[in-house]
Design a protein around this motif. Structure first.
Motif, PDB file in Angstrom:
ATOM      1  N   SER A  66     -10.345 -48.507  13.841  1.00  0.00           N
ATOM      2  CA  SER A  66      -9.613 -47.289  13.468  1.00  0.00           C
ATOM      3  C   SER A  66      -8.404 -47.047  14.359  1.00  0.00           C
ATOM      4  O   SER A  66      -7.613 -46.147  14.086  1.00  0.00           O
ATOM      5  N   GLY A  67      -8.285 -47.788  15.462  1.00  0.00           N
ATOM      6  CA  GLY A  67      -7.112 -47.658  16.313  1.00  0.00           C
ATOM      7  C   GLY A  67      -7.273 -46.729  17.508  1.00  0.00           C
ATOM      8  O   GLY A  67      -6.329 -46.554  18.283  1.00  0.00           O
ATOM      9  N   CYS A  68      -8.461 -46.130  17.698  1.00  0.00           N
ATOM     10  CA  CYS A  68      -8.631 -45.210  18.844  1.00  0.00           C
ATOM     11  C   CYS A  68      -8.306 -45.932  20.156  1.00  0.00           C
ATOM     12  O   CYS A  68      -7.619 -45.391  21.023  1.00  0.00           O
ATOM     13  N   HIS A  72      -5.316 -45.167  22.664  1.00  0.00           N
ATOM     14  CA  HIS A  72      -5.790 -44.534  23.913  1.00  0.00           C
ATOM     15  C   HIS A  72      -6.122 -45.563  24.997  1.00  0.00           C
ATOM     16  O   HIS A  72      -6.491 -45.182  26.101  1.00  0.00           O
ATOM     17  N   PHE A  90       5.383 -39.468  22.400  1.00  0.00           N
ATOM     18  CA  PHE A  90       3.970 -39.250  22.106  1.00  0.00           C
ATOM     19  C   PHE A  90       3.083 -39.951  23.122  1.00  0.00           C
ATOM     20  O   PHE A  90       3.205 -41.155  23.320  1.00  0.00           O
ATOM     21  N   VAL A  91       2.229 -39.193  23.754  1.00  0.00           N
ATOM     22  CA  VAL A  91       1.329 -39.733  24.765  1.00  0.00           C
ATOM     23  C   VAL A  91      -0.104 -39.522  24.298  1.00  0.00           C
ATOM     24  O   VAL A  91      -0.516 -38.393  24.023  1.00  0.00           O
ATOM     25  N   ILE A 111     -11.213 -35.377  14.721  1.00  0.00           N
ATOM     26  CA  ILE A 111     -11.012 -36.672  14.066  1.00  0.00           C
ATOM     27  C   ILE A 111     -10.619 -36.486  12.596  1.00  0.00           C
ATOM     28  O   ILE A 111      -9.616 -37.026  12.148  1.00  0.00           O
ATOM     29  N   MET A 122      -2.936 -31.282  15.744  1.00  0.00           N
ATOM     30  CA  MET A 122      -2.657 -32.547  16.408  1.00  0.00           C
ATOM     31  C   MET A 122      -1.331 -33.135  15.930  1.00  0.00           C
ATOM     32  O   MET A 122      -0.995 -33.028  14.752  1.00  0.00           O
ATOM     33  N   PHE A 124       0.927 -36.735  15.651  1.00  0.00           N
ATOM     34  CA  PHE A 124       0.994 -38.194  15.716  1.00  0.00           C
ATOM     35  C   PHE A 124      -0.337 -38.923  15.513  1.00  0.00           C
ATOM     36  O   PHE A 124      -0.377 -39.964  14.894  1.00  0.00           O
ATOM     37  N   MET A 125      -1.432 -38.412  16.021  1.00  0.00           N
ATOM     38  CA  MET A 125      -2.723 -39.082  15.795  1.00  0.00           C
ATOM     39  C   MET A 125      -3.094 -38.917  14.319  1.00  0.00           C
ATOM     40  O   MET A 125      -3.018 -37.819  13.793  1.00  0.00           O
ATOM     41  N   TYR A 130      -7.944 -40.455   9.002  1.00  0.00           N
ATOM     42  CA  TYR A 130      -9.351 -40.335   9.408  1.00  0.00           C
ATOM     43  C   TYR A 130     -10.148 -39.373   8.530  1.00  0.00           C
ATOM     44  O   TYR A 130     -11.366 -39.377   8.558  1.00  0.00           O
ATOM     45  N   LEU A 145     -18.039 -42.523  21.859  1.00  0.00           N
ATOM     46  CA  LEU A 145     -17.051 -41.847  22.723  1.00  0.00           C
ATOM     47  C   LEU A 145     -17.731 -41.191  23.928  1.00  0.00           C
ATOM     48  O   LEU A 145     -17.210 -41.205  25.042  1.00  0.00           O
ATOM     49  N   THR A 158       2.257 -35.307  25.659  1.00  0.00           N
ATOM     50  CA  THR A 158       3.215 -35.428  24.563  1.00  0.00           C
ATOM     51  C   THR A 158       4.329 -34.395  24.741  1.00  0.00           C
ATOM     52  O   THR A 158       4.076 -33.247  25.106  1.00  0.00           O
ATOM     53  N   GLU A 209      -2.407 -45.020   7.578  1.00  0.00           N
ATOM     54  CA  GLU A 209      -1.615 -44.448   8.679  1.00  0.00           C
ATOM     55  C   GLU A 209      -0.166 -44.928   8.588  1.00  0.00           C
ATOM     56  O   GLU A 209       0.762 -44.130   8.746  1.00  0.00           O
ATOM     57  N   ARG A 262      -6.853 -54.149  16.253  1.00  0.00           N
ATOM     58  CA  ARG A 262      -7.785 -53.435  15.369  1.00  0.00           C
ATOM     59  C   ARG A 262      -8.530 -54.362  14.413  1.00  0.00           C
ATOM     60  O   ARG A 262      -9.749 -54.422  14.398  1.00  0.00           O
TER      61      ARG A 262
HETATM   62  C1  HEC Z   1      -1.411 -43.565  16.712  1.00  0.00           C
HETATM   63  C2  HEC Z   1      -2.011 -43.303  18.016  1.00  0.00           C
HETATM   64  C3  HEC Z   1      -3.368 -42.647  18.077  1.00  0.00           C
HETATM   65  C4  HEC Z   1      -4.533 -43.056  17.498  1.00  0.00           C
HETATM   66  C5  HEC Z   1      -4.741 -44.235  16.561  1.00  0.00           C
HETATM   67  C6  HEC Z   1      -5.569 -42.180  18.000  1.00  0.00           C
HETATM   68  N1  HEC Z   1      -5.040 -41.226  18.827  1.00  0.00           N
HETATM   69 FE1  HEC Z   1      -6.053 -39.730  19.739  1.00  0.00          FE
HETATM   70  N2  HEC Z   1      -4.286 -38.938  20.366  1.00  0.00           N
HETATM   71  C7  HEC Z   1      -3.046 -39.491  20.172  1.00  0.00           C
HETATM   72  C8  HEC Z   1      -2.024 -38.579  20.645  1.00  0.00           C
HETATM   73  C9  HEC Z   1      -0.510 -38.814  20.621  1.00  0.00           C
HETATM   74  C10 HEC Z   1      -2.702 -37.433  21.135  1.00  0.00           C
HETATM   75  C11 HEC Z   1      -2.060 -36.166  21.700  1.00  0.00           C
HETATM   76  C12 HEC Z   1      -1.687 -35.325  20.492  1.00  0.00           C
HETATM   77  C13 HEC Z   1      -1.081 -34.000  20.794  1.00  0.00           C
HETATM   78  O1  HEC Z   1      -0.923 -33.647  21.973  1.00  0.00           O
HETATM   79  O2  HEC Z   1      -0.811 -33.253  19.815  1.00  0.00           O
HETATM   80  C14 HEC Z   1      -4.134 -37.713  20.962  1.00  0.00           C
HETATM   81  C15 HEC Z   1      -5.149 -36.854  21.381  1.00  0.00           C
HETATM   82  C16 HEC Z   1      -6.508 -37.147  21.334  1.00  0.00           C
HETATM   83  C17 HEC Z   1      -7.567 -36.363  21.954  1.00  0.00           C
HETATM   84  C18 HEC Z   1      -7.373 -35.097  22.798  1.00  0.00           C
HETATM   85  C19 HEC Z   1      -7.432 -33.869  21.940  1.00  0.00           C
HETATM   86  C20 HEC Z   1      -7.249 -32.570  22.718  1.00  0.00           C
HETATM   87  O3  HEC Z   1      -7.496 -31.498  22.142  1.00  0.00           O
HETATM   88  O4  HEC Z   1      -6.848 -32.627  23.875  1.00  0.00           O
HETATM   89  C21 HEC Z   1      -8.753 -36.994  21.668  1.00  0.00           C
HETATM   90  C22 HEC Z   1     -10.148 -36.581  22.107  1.00  0.00           C
HETATM   91  C23 HEC Z   1      -8.434 -38.153  20.843  1.00  0.00           C
HETATM   92  N3  HEC Z   1      -7.073 -38.234  20.677  1.00  0.00           N
HETATM   93  C24 HEC Z   1      -9.374 -39.036  20.319  1.00  0.00           C
HETATM   94  C25 HEC Z   1      -9.066 -40.077  19.422  1.00  0.00           C
HETATM   95  C26 HEC Z   1     -10.061 -40.806  18.635  1.00  0.00           C
HETATM   96  C27 HEC Z   1     -11.550 -40.598  18.689  1.00  0.00           C
HETATM   97  C28 HEC Z   1      -9.364 -41.712  17.871  1.00  0.00           C
HETATM   98  C29 HEC Z   1      -9.897 -42.668  16.836  1.00  0.00           C
HETATM   99  C30 HEC Z   1     -10.731 -42.110  15.767  1.00  0.00           C
HETATM  100  C31 HEC Z   1      -7.946 -41.543  18.204  1.00  0.00           C
HETATM  101  N4  HEC Z   1      -7.812 -40.540  19.130  1.00  0.00           N
HETATM  102  C32 HEC Z   1      -6.917 -42.288  17.645  1.00  0.00           C
HETATM  103  C33 HEC Z   1      -2.787 -40.723  19.607  1.00  0.00           C
HETATM  104  C34 HEC Z   1      -3.695 -41.472  18.890  1.00  0.00           C
END
Ligand code: HEC
Ligand code: HEC
Length: 301
Positions: A66-68, A72, A90-91, A111, A122, A124-125, A130, A145, A158, A209, A262
């Motif tokens: 799924s790319g998590c 990350h 984007f971080v 998610i 959220m 960018f994620m 999902y 997780l 970010t 995506e 992935r």
């Molecule tokens: C394309 C890149 C990308 C993917 C793929 C991705 N993330 Fe993220 N994730 C981010 C970014 C960028 C943020 C910060 C977003 C923001 O600040 O609005 C984030 C934030 C989060 C956070 C913090 C949320 C918070 O409230 O602080 C969690 C937990 C998280 N991701 C879990 C996951 C999980 C689990 C998956 C897979 C199902 C996933 N991410 C896939 C880019 C990604």
């Protein structure tokens, strides 16, 4: 005469500056409202989070495809994922060792609905992608997780720059929950005995995506419509999924690293199902095109 002229140009210039300042103020207020908007998620049935070792191992595999981990990082320590000059940086934050503090409902909302722990949307994620996940798959990802220990990682967050704020204020760039509001119902169920049905679920879950919810590609991201897969033999397609090498031994700027990080974790049955769906879809599209062409000829006669 000259004095009067200077006076009027001064007034006009001051007016323009005032309007520009008002526009900037509006952009900051409107985008700030979007960034700060709190979202609530309707509670469905509670997820049952498994605790057995096999489910946790499968949860890690699901998180990988799924790319998590692609965004990350392998240890979930976070990293800068994309920097668009003047728009946003984007971080993906460090999420290792911290998810024990959040309950199942919060993680599910994050998610599948794109709602962050503080209730804001959220960025960018890909929650739009999902949202297609089945309950049992989300549950396994959450189980995994929670087992990831604390790792060192990024400190920065970010950052949305002025043009990004303008796009948010205009609603061109949307947070996860806002984007989901505009989309048709997710594809959460499938017929496990039918590869085409299984493949559709996987494609919506893993490819949309970047290739869009319509699977027609996103020109801005340089991703083609998935009908391009029609030209691939099943062996060539398997190679594209396993190591990102396309037909004619080509490698790609984004698709190749994405396959490596992935899709190399897909099972053989999953690759076959994705291929079966993409082939069936282009055949169906071809049939519709032929039908509408013959309809058109009939009408014109
Ligand atoms: C394309 C890149 C990308 C993917 C793929 C991705 N993330 Fe993220 N994730 C981010 C970014 C960028 C943020 C910060 C977003 C923001 O600040 O609005 C984030 C934030 C989060 C956070 C913090 C949320 C918070 O409230 O602080 C969690 C937990 C998280 N991701 C879990 C996951 C999980 C689990 C998956 C897979 C199902 C996933 N991410 C896939 C880019 C990604
Ligand atoms: C993180 C973004 C991303 C994801 C996820 C993604 N793709 Fe791609 N894909 C791209 C981009 C971008 C291109 C165009 C080549 C490039 O710039 O890397 C591409 C190209 C392709 C091509 C064309 C190859 C050719 O011969 O020109 C196919 C086929 C393809 N992707 C299939 C898939 C399938 C199937 C999935 C899901 C299992 C998927 N992609 C998931 C970004 C992605």
């Amino acid at each position: 005469m000259m004095r009067k002229f200077l006076k009027w140009t001064g007034i006009v210039a001051a007016g323009i500056v005032a309007l520009a300042l008002l526009a900037i103020l509006w952009i900051f207020i409107a985008s700030g409202r979007e960034l700060g908007a709190k979202h609530t998620v309707a509670r469905g049935a509670m997820l049952t989070i498994p605790t057995d070792a096999a489910s946790i191992v499968e949860g890690e595999r699901l998180a990988r495809i799924s790319g998590c981990l692609h965004c990350h990082g392998d240890a979930l320590g976070g990293q800068m994922v994309h920097d668009f000059p003047n728009i946003a940086r984007f971080v993906a934050p460090n999420i290792s060792g911290s998810l024990q503090d959040h309950d199942d409902a919060q993680l599910e909302a994050l998610i599948r609905h794109g709602v962050k722990f503080d209730g804001t949307g959220m960025l960018f994620m890909p929650a739009e992608m999902y949202r297609h996940k089945r309950d049992e798959d989300v549950a396994k990802i959450i189980a995994y997780l929670r087992t990831v220990p604390r790792a060192d990682g990024v400190g920065e967050q970010t950052l949305i720059r002025p043009i990004g704020r303008f796009l948010l204020a205009q609603g061109i760039f949307k947070t996860g929950p806002r984007a989901i509001e505009t989309l048709p119902a997710p594809v959460k169920t499938f017929d496990a005995a039918d590869p085409v049905s299984h493949g559709k679920h996987l494609v919506m879950n893993l490819c949309s995506e970047c290739h869009a919810q319509t699977l027609e590609g996103i020109p801005m991201a340089n991703s083609p419509p998935l009908s391009v897969a029609k030209a691939y033999s099943s062996e060539q397609f398997e190679r594209l999924m396993r190591d990102g090498t396309g037909m004619g031994d080509r490698t790609f700027a984004l698709m190749t690293p994405t396959s490596k990080a992935r899709f190399s974790w897909l099972t053989a049955a999953e690759v076959d199902a994705i291929y079966a769906f993409l082939q069936a879809r282009s055949q169906a599209a071809g049939a519709t095109a032929i039908a509408s062409r013959s309809r058109r000829t009939r009408v014109s006669r």
